[in-house]
Motif scaffolding. Structure first.
Motif, mmCIF file in Angstrom:
data_model
loop_
_atom_site.group_PDB
_atom_site.id
_atom_site.type_symbol
_atom_site.label_atom_id
_atom_site.label_comp_id
_atom_site.label_asym_id
_atom_site.label_seq_id
_atom_site.Cartn_x
_atom_site.Cartn_y
_atom_site.Cartn_z
ATOM 1 N N PRO A 166 30.179 37.838 9.104
ATOM 2 C CA PRO A 166 29.225 38.708 8.419
ATOM 3 C C PRO A 166 28.918 39.963 9.242
ATOM 4 O O PRO A 166 28.991 39.963 10.475
ATOM 5 C CB PRO A 166 27.977 37.826 8.258
ATOM 6 N N CYS A 167 28.560 41.033 8.535
ATOM 7 C CA CYS A 167 28.293 42.296 9.217
ATOM 8 C C CYS A 167 27.101 42.182 10.171
ATOM 9 O O CYS A 167 27.097 42.769 11.257
ATOM 10 C CB CYS A 167 28.053 43.404 8.193
ATOM 11 N N CYS A 168 26.081 41.446 9.785
ATOM 12 C CA CYS A 168 24.910 41.302 10.658
ATOM 13 C C CYS A 168 25.283 40.570 11.942
ATOM 14 O O CYS A 168 24.716 40.823 13.012
ATOM 15 C CB CYS A 168 23.784 40.591 9.921
ATOM 16 N N TYR A 169 26.276 39.629 11.828
ATOM 17 C CA TYR A 169 26.708 38.919 13.020
ATOM 18 C C TYR A 169 27.453 39.862 13.964
ATOM 19 O O TYR A 169 27.281 39.797 15.186
ATOM 20 C CB TYR A 169 27.605 37.746 12.607
ATOM 21 N N ARG A 173 26.384 40.922 17.806
ATOM 22 C CA ARG A 173 27.246 40.853 18.986
ATOM 23 C C ARG A 173 27.300 42.190 19.731
ATOM 24 O O ARG A 173 27.319 42.221 20.957
ATOM 25 C CB ARG A 173 28.647 40.418 18.566
ATOM 26 N N ARG A 174 27.328 43.294 19.017
ATOM 27 C CA ARG A 174 27.331 44.608 19.669
ATOM 28 C C ARG A 174 26.045 44.837 20.459
ATOM 29 O O ARG A 174 26.075 45.323 21.592
ATOM 30 C CB ARG A 174 27.504 45.702 18.620
ATOM 31 N N LEU A 175 24.918 44.486 19.831
ATOM 32 C CA LEU A 175 23.643 44.644 20.535
ATOM 33 C C LEU A 175 23.588 43.754 21.769
ATOM 34 O O LEU A 175 23.065 44.160 22.824
ATOM 35 C CB LEU A 175 22.483 44.314 19.595
ATOM 36 N N ALA A 176 24.122 42.539 21.647
ATOM 37 C CA ALA A 176 24.119 41.633 22.792
ATOM 38 C C ALA A 176 24.968 42.190 23.928
ATOM 39 O O ALA A 176 24.591 42.092 25.115
ATOM 40 C CB ALA A 176 24.615 40.253 22.357
ATOM 41 N N ARG A 177 26.131 42.783 23.596
ATOM 42 C CA ARG A 177 26.958 43.381 24.644
ATOM 43 C C ARG A 177 26.240 44.538 25.327
ATOM 44 O O ARG A 177 26.275 44.672 26.555
ATOM 45 C CB ARG A 177 28.283 43.864 24.039
ATOM 46 N N ARG A 178 25.576 45.395 24.571
ATOM 47 C CA ARG A 178 24.860 46.535 25.162
ATOM 48 C C ARG A 178 23.733 46.065 26.068
ATOM 49 O O ARG A 178 23.463 46.662 27.113
ATOM 50 C CB ARG A 178 24.332 47.454 24.069
#
Length: 202
Positions: A166-169, A173-178
């Protein structure tokens, strides 16, 4: 009839004189139920007067036995129920014990649709079943052929497995990497290259 059953019927019939409770039906109430039962049989497809008389006699016997041994409030409903039960029992006997219940419902729909000619005469007992010396199939065989056609066993469809992303997932993940980059104080190589390219373009 059992004395306890007789007592219950008598109590239900005579205890409530104010009309607040329904009285139990008796064999004498067949006259009240018979016209409605006859209409029900005609709706099922019983058009011949001889078939109607034979079936009504059998239903009356069942009705009288039921109201004598059970406490029932409505003579009309009881008569119609006995007519319906008589049809279901006949279908079960024609199809055999190896046919499951849901299939019998299909067979009932088949005969009531008019697809099986002459079934009412066999049900009432007026028309005998064809003998072994004839080539005609019995009503039960025709019902089975019309309603119990073989179907393939259910089988799952072969389908490629696909990952659900899903797009929210993906955004999470992008926010978690940042957040990990900010906590570690390191800048990813892709960000460094974008900054270098931006400096050269200026």
């Amino acid at each position: 009839m059992d004395s306890a059953v007789s007592a219950r019927i008598a109590d239900a019939r005579y205890s409530a004189h104010d009309g607040s409770e329904p009285s139990a039906a008796s064999p004498a109430d067949w006259g009240q139920a018979a016209p409605r039962v006859a209409l029900y049989l005609r709706a099922l497809g019983v058009s011949d007067r001889r078939d109607l008389e034979l079936l009504m006699a059998r239903i009356r016997d069942r009705f009288e036995h039921r109201v004598e041994t059970n406490l029932v409030a409505s003579a009309v409903e009881t008569g119609i129920e006995e007519a319906s039960d008589l049809l279901d029992e006949w279908l079960a006997a024609e199809l055999g014990s190896d046919v499951p219940g849901p299939k019998r419902g299909v067979a009932r729909a088949v005969v009531l649709s008019g697809a099986i000619r002459g079934w009412v005469g066999v049900w009432s007992g007026r028309t005998p079943q064809p003998g072994d010396q004839t080539r005609a199939r019995s009503v039960g065989e025709r019902i089975r052929a019309s309603s119990l056609a073989p179907v393939p066993d259910p089988a799952p469809l072969s389908m490629m497995t696909q990952r659900i992303d899903p797009c929210c997932y993906r955004l999470f993940r992008r926010l978690a990497r940042r957040l990990r980059w900010m906590r570690s104080g390191s800048i990813p190589g892709s960000v460094q290259r974008r900054r270098a390219n931006l400096g050269r373009s200026i």
